[in-house]
Design an enzyme around this catalytic site. Sequence first.
Site, PDB file in Angstrom:
ATOM      1  N   LYS A  65       0.824  -1.229   0.000  1.00 54.37           N
ATOM      2  CA  LYS A  65       0.000   0.000   0.000  1.00 54.37           C
ATOM      3  C   LYS A  65       0.853   1.272   0.000  1.00 54.37           C
ATOM      4  CE  LYS A  65      -4.174  -1.804   2.239  1.00 54.37           C
ATOM      5  NZ  LYS A  65      -5.174  -1.623   3.285  1.00 54.37           N
ATOM      6  N   ASP A 101     -10.303   2.626   2.054  1.00 57.23           N
ATOM      7  CA  ASP A 101     -10.525   2.213   3.445  1.00 57.23           C
ATOM      8  C   ASP A 101     -11.254   3.318   4.214  1.00 57.23           C
ATOM      9  OD1 ASP A 101      -9.333  -0.286   3.182  1.00 57.23           O
ATOM     10  OD2 ASP A 101      -7.350   0.427   3.809  1.00 57.23           O
TER      11      ASP A 101
HETATM   12  P1  NAP Z   1      -0.456  -1.845  10.437  1.00 58.06           P
HETATM   13  O1  NAP Z   1      -0.244  -0.684   9.531  1.00 58.06           O
HETATM   14  O2  NAP Z   1       0.602  -2.881  10.573  1.00 58.06           O
HETATM   15  O3  NAP Z   1      -0.792  -1.247  11.906  1.00 58.06           O
HETATM   16  C1  NAP Z   1      -0.978  -2.125  12.981  1.00 58.06           C
HETATM   17  C2  NAP Z   1      -1.538  -1.342  14.176  1.00 58.06           C
HETATM   18  O4  NAP Z   1      -1.860  -2.301  15.193  1.00 58.06           O
HETATM   19  C3  NAP Z   1      -0.569  -0.352  14.788  1.00 58.06           C
HETATM   20  O5  NAP Z   1      -1.291   0.734  15.320  1.00 58.06           O
HETATM   21  C4  NAP Z   1       0.068  -1.198  15.917  1.00 58.06           C
HETATM   22  O6  NAP Z   1       0.582  -0.413  16.975  1.00 58.06           O
HETATM   23  C5  NAP Z   1      -1.143  -1.947  16.391  1.00 58.06           C
HETATM   24  N1  NAP Z   1      -0.823  -3.194  17.093  1.00 58.06           N
HETATM   25  C6  NAP Z   1      -0.307  -4.324  16.562  1.00 58.06           C
HETATM   26  N2  NAP Z   1      -0.155  -5.271  17.536  1.00 58.06           N
HETATM   27  C7  NAP Z   1      -0.589  -4.695  18.694  1.00 58.06           C
HETATM   28  C8  NAP Z   1      -0.689  -5.166  20.033  1.00 58.06           C
HETATM   29  N3  NAP Z   1      -0.316  -6.420  20.379  1.00 58.06           N
HETATM   30  N4  NAP Z   1      -1.192  -4.314  20.956  1.00 58.06           N
HETATM   31  C9  NAP Z   1      -1.580  -3.057  20.613  1.00 58.06           C
HETATM   32  N5  NAP Z   1      -1.505  -2.557  19.359  1.00 58.06           N
HETATM   33  C10 NAP Z   1      -1.010  -3.381  18.415  1.00 58.06           C
HETATM   34  O7  NAP Z   1      -1.778  -2.652  10.027  1.00 58.06           O
HETATM   35  P2  NAP Z   1      -3.092  -2.073   9.290  1.00 58.06           P
HETATM   36  O8  NAP Z   1      -2.944  -2.238   7.824  1.00 58.06           O
HETATM   37  O9  NAP Z   1      -3.386  -0.738   9.871  1.00 58.06           O
HETATM   38  O10 NAP Z   1      -4.203  -3.132   9.742  1.00 58.06           O
HETATM   39  C11 NAP Z   1      -4.681  -3.176  11.081  1.00 58.06           C
HETATM   40  C12 NAP Z   1      -5.883  -4.120  11.149  1.00 58.06           C
HETATM   41  O11 NAP Z   1      -6.961  -3.567  10.364  1.00 58.06           O
HETATM   42  C13 NAP Z   1      -5.607  -5.521  10.569  1.00 58.06           C
HETATM   43  O12 NAP Z   1      -6.272  -6.471  11.362  1.00 58.06           O
HETATM   44  C14 NAP Z   1      -6.257  -5.464   9.192  1.00 58.06           C
HETATM   45  O13 NAP Z   1      -6.699  -6.741   8.740  1.00 58.06           O
HETATM   46  C15 NAP Z   1      -7.445  -4.559   9.477  1.00 58.06           C
HETATM   47  N6  NAP Z   1      -7.953  -3.880   8.280  1.00 58.06           N
HETATM   48  C16 NAP Z   1      -9.240  -4.135   7.948  1.00 58.06           C
HETATM   49  C17 NAP Z   1      -9.793  -3.507   6.849  1.00 58.06           C
HETATM   50  C18 NAP Z   1     -11.220  -3.789   6.497  1.00 58.06           C
HETATM   51  O14 NAP Z   1     -11.631  -3.459   5.390  1.00 58.06           O
HETATM   52  N7  NAP Z   1     -12.007  -4.378   7.408  1.00 58.06           N
HETATM   53  C19 NAP Z   1      -9.022  -2.612   6.082  1.00 58.06           C
HETATM   54  C20 NAP Z   1      -7.692  -2.366   6.450  1.00 58.06           C
HETATM   55  C21 NAP Z   1      -7.165  -3.020   7.561  1.00 58.06           C
HETATM   56  P3  NAP Z   1       2.128   0.125  16.926  1.00 58.06           P
HETATM   57  O15 NAP Z   1       2.093   1.380  16.098  1.00 58.06           O
HETATM   58  O16 NAP Z   1       2.467   0.374  18.351  1.00 58.06           O
HETATM   59  O17 NAP Z   1       2.950  -0.965  16.297  1.00 58.06           O
END
Ligand code: NAP
Length: 268
Positions: A65, A101
């Site tokens: 992305k 998104d």
């Molecule tokens: P990302 O860019 O890797 O960001 C991950 C986020 O989760 C960061 O804020 C991270 O905090 C936090 N995190 C990870 N492990 C954690 C833990 N153990 N405790 C607390 N915070 C934690 O990922 P992303 O692309 O934003 O995706 C995040 C989620 O959204 C995923 O599950 C993804 O499948 C979902 N999503 C869903 C859709 C949909 O259409 N439904 C669309 C996009 C994403 P830090 O900054 O401290 O590392």
Amino acid sequence: MDVYGIVGNPVGHSVSPPMHEAGYAERGLDATYVTFEPAEDEIEQAIDGAAALGIAGLNVTIPFKQDVFELVEPDPLAARIGAVNTVAFPEEGPPQGYNTDAAGVTRSFDHHDVAIDGTEAVVVGAGGAGRATAFALADAGADVHIANRTVERAEELAAEVNGATGGGLDSLDQMVPAADLLVNATSVGMEEDETPVPAELLHEELAVLDAVYTPRETRLLRDAAAGGATTIQGAWMLLFQGVEAFEIWTGEDAPIDAMDDALRDALE
Ligand code: NAP
């Protein structure tokens, strides 16, 4: 036939092909939607190749992305978010980048008759989904607070989002009891039955959207329902980011029910 697809690595388990193809079938469009899995260092060639081959549109997922953002002309919203999940290839000029998104979040609330304008919203997470959510809710008129495990990331994002504040996960204790909207935009709840928000903070005035869509009913959503809150599964966000992409590409209203049915079957 128009060819659409999703670029990611890995992308084999994507539920986007059946969701989009159900939309094409319902609208009588001569189109197909396939998966593409380039090597991590071959994304630039993949985008150039797609343009040269006349691919009509691409979705983009992990880990591309941010890379694709650099390879296309982002629209103003995608430019602020700093990530692109949808690419359109016009006949003239460079590929256009969008971040659907953000619409996935706002259209999920709209679909459940939950107003955003004038609300207090808490976004947990400051990664890609957190960024899209924070900009989307602020643009729709919410006062946004971002809580993230890495505090600096929340503070940096808050400084970019109109009127937003940022803090660590401990700021949830103060912010959630007074909030109207809560979005989990972390991956917590996906691998294990865990929640990023203590259950005792959830209340019946709250509408809770969990971006996590596997499992469908996360611990956060179960806790929220038990506390009397309105709950919105991540599958809705997934549906509406796809609906928005469909509408950008085809210029037609998406057949939401047909795409929803196909998505739900694929997530079974
Ligand atoms: P990302 O860019 O890797 O960001 C991950 C986020 O989760 C960061 O804020 C991270 O905090 C936090 N995190 C990870 N492990 C954690 C833990 N153990 N405790 C607390 N915070 C934690 O990922 P992303 O692309 O934003 O995706 C995040 C989620 O959204 C995923 O599950 C993804 O499948 C979902 N999503 C869903 C859709 C949909 O259409 N439904 C669309 C996009 C994403 P830090 O900054 O401290 O590392």
